[in-house]
Design a protein around this motif. Structure first.
Motif, PDB file in Angstrom:
ATOM      1  N   UNK A   3       0.789  -1.224   0.000  1.00 15.17           N
ATOM      2  CA  UNK A   3       0.000   0.000   0.000  1.00 15.17           C
ATOM      3  C   UNK A   3       0.817   1.267   0.000  1.00 15.17           C
ATOM      4  N   UNK A   4       2.128   1.167   0.168  1.00 20.22           N
ATOM      5  CA  UNK A   4       2.975   2.361   0.149  1.00 20.22           C
ATOM      6  C   UNK A   4       3.495   2.611  -1.260  1.00 20.22           C
ATOM      7  N   UNK A   5       3.624   3.882  -1.607  1.00 16.40           N
ATOM      8  CA  UNK A   5       4.182   4.284  -2.898  1.00 16.40           C
ATOM      9  C   UNK A   5       5.510   4.995  -2.651  1.00 16.40           C
ATOM     10  N   UNK A   6       6.556   4.481  -3.275  1.00 14.92           N
ATOM     11  CA  UNK A   6       7.906   5.042  -3.156  1.00 14.92           C
ATOM     12  C   UNK A   6       8.330   5.528  -4.537  1.00 14.92           C
ATOM     13  N   UNK A   7       8.799   6.772  -4.626  1.00 11.29           N
ATOM     14  CA  UNK A   7       9.345   7.313  -5.869  1.00 11.29           C
ATOM     15  C   UNK A   7      10.863   7.303  -5.762  1.00 11.29           C
ATOM     16  N   UNK A   8      11.515   6.655  -6.719  1.00 12.22           N
ATOM     17  CA  UNK A   8      12.971   6.478  -6.720  1.00 12.22           C
ATOM     18  C   UNK A   8      13.568   7.379  -7.790  1.00 12.22           C
ATOM     19  N   UNK A   9      14.259   8.418  -7.354  1.00  8.28           N
ATOM     20  CA  UNK A   9      14.921   9.355  -8.256  1.00  8.28           C
ATOM     21  C   UNK A   9      16.439   9.202  -8.166  1.00  8.28           C
ATOM     22  N   UNK A  10      16.902   8.080  -7.654  1.00  7.40           N
ATOM     23  CA  UNK A  10      18.329   7.872  -7.456  1.00  7.40           C
ATOM     24  C   UNK A  10      19.043   7.526  -8.737  1.00  7.40           C
ATOM     25  N   UNK A  27       5.186  -0.301  -3.460  1.00  8.85           N
ATOM     26  CA  UNK A  27       5.169  -0.081  -4.904  1.00  8.85           C
ATOM     27  C   UNK A  27       6.213   0.987  -5.201  1.00  8.85           C
ATOM     28  N   UNK A  28       7.189   0.671  -6.030  1.00  7.48           N
ATOM     29  CA  UNK A  28       8.299   1.588  -6.296  1.00  7.48           C
ATOM     30  C   UNK A  28       8.223   2.052  -7.744  1.00  7.48           C
ATOM     31  N   UNK A  29       8.182   3.353  -7.923  1.00 10.64           N
ATOM     32  CA  UNK A  29       8.179   3.966  -9.252  1.00 10.64           C
ATOM     33  C   UNK A  29       9.534   4.617  -9.470  1.00 10.64           C
ATOM     34  N   UNK A  30      10.226   4.160 -10.465  1.00 12.72           N
ATOM     35  CA  UNK A  30      11.556   4.697 -10.772  1.00 12.72           C
ATOM     36  C   UNK A  30      11.432   5.754 -11.860  1.00 12.72           C
ATOM     37  N   UNK A  31      11.996   6.930 -11.598  1.00 14.49           N
ATOM     38  CA  UNK A  31      12.004   8.020 -12.567  1.00 14.49           C
ATOM     39  C   UNK A  31      13.324   7.983 -13.328  1.00 14.49           C
ATOM     40  N   UNK A  32      13.254   7.620 -14.602  1.00 14.63           N
ATOM     41  CA  UNK A  32      14.440   7.596 -15.457  1.00 14.63           C
ATOM     42  C   UNK A  32      14.567   8.949 -16.151  1.00 14.63           C
ATOM     43  N   UNK A  47       0.834  11.768  -4.348  1.00 17.97           N
ATOM     44  CA  UNK A  47       0.235  10.496  -3.948  1.00 17.97           C
ATOM     45  C   UNK A  47       1.225   9.605  -3.196  1.00 17.97           C
ATOM     46  N   UNK A  48       2.516   9.949  -3.270  1.00 19.08           N
ATOM     47  CA  UNK A  48       3.570   9.079  -2.739  1.00 19.08           C
ATOM     48  C   UNK A  48       3.719   9.233  -1.237  1.00 19.08           C
ATOM     49  N   UNK A  49       4.314   8.236  -0.626  1.00 21.04           N
ATOM     50  CA  UNK A  49       4.676   8.269   0.789  1.00 21.04           C
ATOM     51  C   UNK A  49       6.148   8.618   0.978  1.00 21.04           C
ATOM     52  N   UNK A  50       7.000   8.196   0.013  1.00 23.71           N
ATOM     53  CA  UNK A  50       8.459   8.340   0.170  1.00 23.71           C
ATOM     54  C   UNK A  50       9.068   8.755  -1.162  1.00 23.71           C
ATOM     55  N   UNK A  51      10.033   9.665  -1.103  1.00 28.12           N
ATOM     56  CA  UNK A  51      10.896  10.003  -2.230  1.00 28.12           C
ATOM     57  C   UNK A  51      12.330   9.720  -1.834  1.00 28.12           C
ATOM     58  N   UNK A  52      13.045   8.962  -2.666  1.00 27.60           N
ATOM     59  CA  UNK A  52      14.470   8.695  -2.478  1.00 27.60           C
ATOM     60  C   UNK A  52      15.243   9.356  -3.614  1.00 27.60           C
ATOM     61  N   UNK A  53      16.326  10.051  -3.282  1.00 26.93           N
ATOM     62  CA  UNK A  53      17.140  10.647  -4.338  1.00 26.93           C
ATOM     63  C   UNK A  53      18.563  10.860  -3.845  1.00 26.93           C
ATOM     64  N   UNK A  54      19.469  11.088  -4.802  1.00 24.23           N
ATOM     65  CA  UNK A  54      20.859  11.434  -4.478  1.00 24.23           C
ATOM     66  C   UNK A  54      21.297  12.657  -5.275  1.00 24.23           C
TER      67      UNK A  54
END
Length: 762
Positions: free
Chosen positions: A6-13, A31-36, A80-87
């Motif tokens: 049920x969690x949405x994670x956006x991966x901008x790494x 659920x992980x959505x990767x932004x290319x 809509x996301x719960x978490x954003x990861x980035x570097x």
């Protein structure tokens, strides 16, 4: 159901750490959505094809964030996301409007975890950096070589692996805090933090803190009875007598009972005097060279002495416990074909993780995600009070000793939990490692309870009645014998999260064997990959990884309990942790080359350690532009970057060494930084105490220990904007808080005195 369904994670790494962290979150149900963004992953210590492993199970959208449509789509997903990861580097994040302050105003529910090489705001933050640079800067390479020796290159990208494991801990902690406050926050877990988290037992100093044992170190180990030895057949094995009991068993097995009465060896293993190291090592090496490795492994195991062969990774994959733990899985990748890769390295009894599938094709889900980004976001829960720390109010009973189990509960203390370390009257066997013990047990209170006595068990049961978590690392059968097994404690507290940190797992063919970190280093191929003969890694990679996985498992179980009221069991083990801390190295796919390293200095002339006039530095040219700038700075002309291990690579290494020796480290660091060449000084961890920025940002702290007085050590290795953790006390002295805790449990002074007289407590 997995824990994070049920969690949405956006991966901008872009690099390894955020991609690995989001992969782990996805394995646990998110659920992980990767932004290319159409950029290849940076090189350094990992091959670009490894992205197919670290992006498994994700969705992919191809967005140009420098266009209005790309930014609007990302913002729609973040709503809509719960978490954003980035570097992202700080200037780029500011230009894109992706700093924590900006996002907090627009998306107050969002948890933003940034994972740069160096923390934002540091002088080094604007320069290019990777695992090699951070490893040199934080002392990994210097300590691998040892005091008085040249630094030694470590082929594993340990800062990234440490940051990834630290990152999932931080993200899940922030989710727990959000359950109470309704608010998100920004979290920073840099590669520097990842490296420090893997060295808490090493980076410890103070007037009364003994330096690490062994002085001038051997590549084979730190102690005569905690090191690699060669059999008569040329095969190597690791001997790990990690306490006095195992040392005594070794004396009996080798038919040298007189050693137990030798005053020079009276304090073995960890109190051996320096002048005993060389003669004992020489004697043992001579003994072990008389018979083949198989003979010694059989003899030592029959005497219950910890030992293990130094295997290759391929040999480790055939290990019977590897198959039993289901830690390897086969995934059909649409680009690479059949791959073999690490499965889920952590087991939760009620909410297990799973590998969802291969990495997506780049941009595979773009149209679907464009449509989703246009939908209105879900309604948010009303805000509540913000806790002072993520685990404020959580109580932990720590029955663990040594490193992995002890450090697991120490991480929970860093996050704000009230951790009570319960020791037997003899204490934790690793207490003689006084400085390291501080690093693995900081933040706890300590009591002594004899669980072999009925009155002692009653003290434990009172603790468990009001506890949220129990952590233990007993060998099989011990918990049952002491009445501290899961079934017994769950009858007292059904909502309990029960975490076991073991060597090989809760069941299987190897669970009865004693396990220490170097035994899993040896078996998993880490030592043979580091050099020939095999080389002992100074960072206790499997201990730290098992501790961090165990702590993350506890957080996942607390997250599940907060939503369902249901406790569960968490299992972390050194064997699975050996995969987690070498995850990319165990990935197998057609066409994926294996990296090579150049002796103990690096992978080639553009990525290696170099001696300067007054010390050492590390150069990391992972792009041709870096190499060209290096050659210009050193005045060697325009030279193509050669292939590793080629004659030209050897020639250029010698030439560059000659140039670097002409000037001091500080000169080269300044000149190379101006030219844009990634670089760092290669120093010892003890040199970090002179880094002002570490003290200013709380990454180094000072405490007063009841045993050692002033202690300098690693501070917090995750940094929350709203719910900072706490490192409010040093490791406890033996029994330091027994009376205090007994009073909290409702014992009167008279009852407490009776427990002392009965020797049930101390």
């Amino acid at each position: 159901m997995s824990a994070l369904e049920g969690l949405l994670v956006v991966d901008l790494g872009r690099a390894l750490a955020p991609r690995y962290a989001s992969m782990l979150l996805g394995d646990m149900g998110a659920r992980v959505v990767r932004i290319e963004q159409g950029e290849p992953p940076p090189a350094g210590l990992w091959h670009p094809l490894l992205a197919r492993f670290f992006d498994r199970g994700k969705e992919s959208a191809l967005l140009d964030l420098h266009t209005p449509q790309g930014r609007d789509t990302l913002l729609g997903l973040l709503a809509r996301a719960h978490v954003l990861l980035h570097d992202l580097p700080q200037p780029e994040a500011q230009a894109l409007g992706l700093t924590g302050a900006v996002l907090a105003q627009r998306f107050p529910h969002l948890i933003v975890c940034r994972m740069p090489p160096f923390p934002w705001g540091w002088p080094q933050a604007h320069a290019p950096a990777d695992d090699g640079v951070v490893s040199a800067w934080t002392g990994i390479y210097g300590d691998q070589g040892g005091v008085g020796n040249p630094p030694a290159f470590v082929y594993l990208p340990l800062p990234s692996y440490g940051a990834a494991l630290n990152g999932v801990i931080a993200v899940t902690s922030a989710l727990l805090a959000r359950l109470r406050s309704g608010r998100g926050q920004e979290v920073e877990v840099s590669l520097v933090d990842g490296s420090l988290a893997l060295q808490t037992g090493t980076i410890v100093g103070g007037p009364k803190v003994r330096p690490p044992a062994g002085g001038r170190r051997s590549p084979q180990g730190i102690n005569p009875i905690y090191r690699l030895y060669e059999g008569s057949d040329g095969e190597w094995f690791f001997l790990a007598c990690g306490n006095t009991t195992f040392w005594n068993k070794l004396c009996i097995a080798l038919e040298r009972p007189e050693w137990t009465a030798d005053p020079r060896l009276a304090d073995a293993p960890w109190g051996l005097p320096q002048d005993a190291y060389e003669p004992l090592t020489t004697t043992l090496a001579h003994i072990f060279r008389q018979k083949p490795r198989a003979y010694w492994l059989d003899l030592l195991r029959r005497h219950d002495i910890p030992c293990a062969p130094a295997l290759t990774r391929e040999e480790f994959l055939q290990h019977p416990q590897v198959a039993h733990n289901h830690i390897l899985t086969t995934v059909e990748d649409p680009l690479l074909g059949t791959t073999r890769q690490m499965g889920v390295p952590l087991f939760l009894s009620h909410t297990p993780g799973r590998v969802k599938g291969p990495a997506p094709l780049p941009g595979q889900h773009t149209l679907q995600l464009l449509e989703e980004a246009r939908r209105p976001p879900d309604l948010l829960p009303p805000p509540g009070p913000t806790p002072s720390a993520p685990l404020e109010g959580i109580r932990v009973v720590d029955l663990a000793m040594y490193i992995a189990g002890a450090y697991c509960s120490s991480i929970l203390a860093d996050l704000g939990a009230d951790v009570v370390k319960v020791e037997p009257p003899t204490g934790d066997p690793f207490r003689p490692n006084s400085g390291a013990f501080q690093g693995w047990n900081r933040g706890k209170r300590g009591i002594v309870v004899d669980l072999t006595r009925p009155q002692g068990r009653e003290v434990l049961y009172r603790l468990v009645e009001r506890a949220d978590v129990v952590v233990q690392n007993y060998r099989p059968g011990v918990a049952e014998r002491l009445g501290a097994d899961e079934a017994s404690l769950r009858r007292i507290n059904p909502r309990l999260v029960y975490c076991a940190v073991t060597g090989y797992g809760p069941h299987g063919p190897f669970i009865d064997r004693p396990a220490f970190d170097p035994l899993l280093q040896a078996q998993s191929g880490a030592m043979t990959a580091q050099g020939h003969p095999p080389v002992f890694l100074r960072v206790a990679i499997t201990d730290y990884a098992a501790a961090m996985l165990g702590a993350w498992g506890v957080l996942l179980a607390l997250w599940h309990r907060a939503r369902t009221g249901q406790g569960q069991r968490v299992d972390s083990c050194l064997l699975n942790a050996a995969f987690a801390i070498q995850a990319g190295e165990f990935f197998q796919a057609p066409g994926l080359p294996r990296p090579h390293h150049l002796d103990q200095l690096g992978t080639g002339p553009g990525y290696r350690l170099f001696p300067a006039k007054d010390g050492w530095l590390f150069i990391a040219c992972w792009e041709h532009a870096h190499w060209d700038a290096l050659c210009r700075t050193l005045g060697v002309g325009s030279v193509p970057l050669p292939q590793p291990h080629s004659p030209e690579a050897e020639r250029l290494s010698v030439l560059l060494e000659e140039r670097f020796r002409e000037r001091e480290v500080a000169h080269w660091l300044s000149a190379l930084a101006r030219a844009g060449v990634p670089c760092a000084p290669a120093r010892l961890t003890r040199d970090l105490f002179g880094e002002k920025v570490l003290w200013e940002t709380g990454r180094l702290v000072e405490h007063t220990s009841a045993d050692l007085g002033t202690v300098h050590q690693v501070g917090l290795t995750f940094h929350f904007s709203q719910t900072p953790g706490r490192l409010w006390r040093s490791a406890p002295a033996l029994g330091q808080h027994t009376r205090e805790v007994l009073a909290e449990l409702g014992y009167t002074p008279q009852e407490t005195d009776a427990l002392y007289r009965a020797r049930a407590v101390a």
